[in-house]
Design a protein around this motif. Structure first.
Motif, short mmCIF file in Angstrom:
data_model
loop_
_atom_site.label_atom_id
_atom_site.label_comp_id
_atom_site.label_asym_id
_atom_site.label_seq_id
_atom_site.Cartn_x
_atom_site.Cartn_y
_atom_site.Cartn_z
N ALA A 30 62.52 22.58 39.56
CA ALA A 30 63.45 22.35 38.45
C ALA A 30 64.80 23.03 38.68
O ALA A 30 65.84 22.46 38.32
CB ALA A 30 62.82 22.84 37.14
N ASP A 31 64.80 24.22 39.28
CA ASP A 31 66.05 24.95 39.48
C ASP A 31 67.06 24.19 40.33
O ASP A 31 68.26 24.39 40.19
CB ASP A 31 65.80 26.32 40.14
CG ASP A 31 65.12 27.31 39.21
OD1 ASP A 31 65.07 27.05 37.99
OD2 ASP A 31 64.64 28.34 39.71
N GLN A 33 67.07 20.72 40.72
CA GLN A 33 67.12 19.30 40.34
C GLN A 33 68.56 18.91 40.01
O GLN A 33 69.29 19.68 39.39
CB GLN A 33 66.25 19.04 39.11
CG GLN A 33 64.79 18.91 39.42
CD GLN A 33 64.43 17.62 40.12
OE1 GLN A 33 65.11 16.60 39.98
NE2 GLN A 33 63.36 17.66 40.88
#
Length: 174
Positions: A30-31, A33
């Motif tokens: 997620a970091d 994306q």
């Protein structure tokens, strides 16, 4: 007949490679994306080296300091599509267009590998492949970390060059 079959096989391999990089970009932590509203414009594999220098740190201790990368950016067929170098971190296509960027986030990719990275692109220079790039993802990193060799006052100013490889995915706003 064989030429037609070879062309299909080459096309299939290219599509599989493209799908794999695109799928990997979407499955990244997620970091790192890329925000919604962007699409993949260019996919490359960076193959090169990172230079480190042994020098005194802000805390007074000696350590290896990142000085910059130099890598070929290769297309899925293995041909060179551009270069990556710095500082500042610069991605340049063979057509002369280039972009720099600001790191937004990193994510660990295991021992011995530089982190995954998300970079927001600055406005590009020139017209070509890097025109309109909004984000750059560094994924699938292999190697590139500071060397595991002595860095002390006796080695002040020494340089070390380590090899690495990473996928660089270039995104543009939809």
């Amino acid at each position: 007949m064989a030429i037609h079959h070879l062309t299909r096989a080459t096309l299939a391999a290219t599509l599989i490679a493209s799908f794999s990089q695109a799928a990997m970009a979407e499955m990244a932590p997620a970091d790192v994306q890329v925000p919604d509203g962007n699409s993949i414009a260019l996919e490359t594999v960076g193959v090169g080296a990172i230079t480190y220098m042994c020098e005194k740190q802000d805390d007074g201790n000696m350590g290896w300091v990142f000085k910059g990368p130099h890598a070929a950016l290769n297309a899925s067929d293995g041909s060179q599509a551009g270069s990556y170098y710095g500082p500042p971190a610069t991605w340049e296509a063979l057509d002369g267009s280039k972009v720099t960027g600001t790191q937004l986030a990193t994510a660990d990719n295991g021992e011995g590998n530089i982190p995954l990275q998300l970079v927001e692109a600055n406005p590009g220079e020139g017209e070509g492949a890097m025109t309109g790039v909004s984000y750059i993802q560094r994924l699938n990193t292999q190697g590139g970390v500071a060397p595991d060799v002595t860095c002390d006052m006796d080695h002040d100013g020494a340089t070390a060059v380590v090899t690495y490889q990473a996928d660089y995915i270039f995104w543009t706003a939809k």
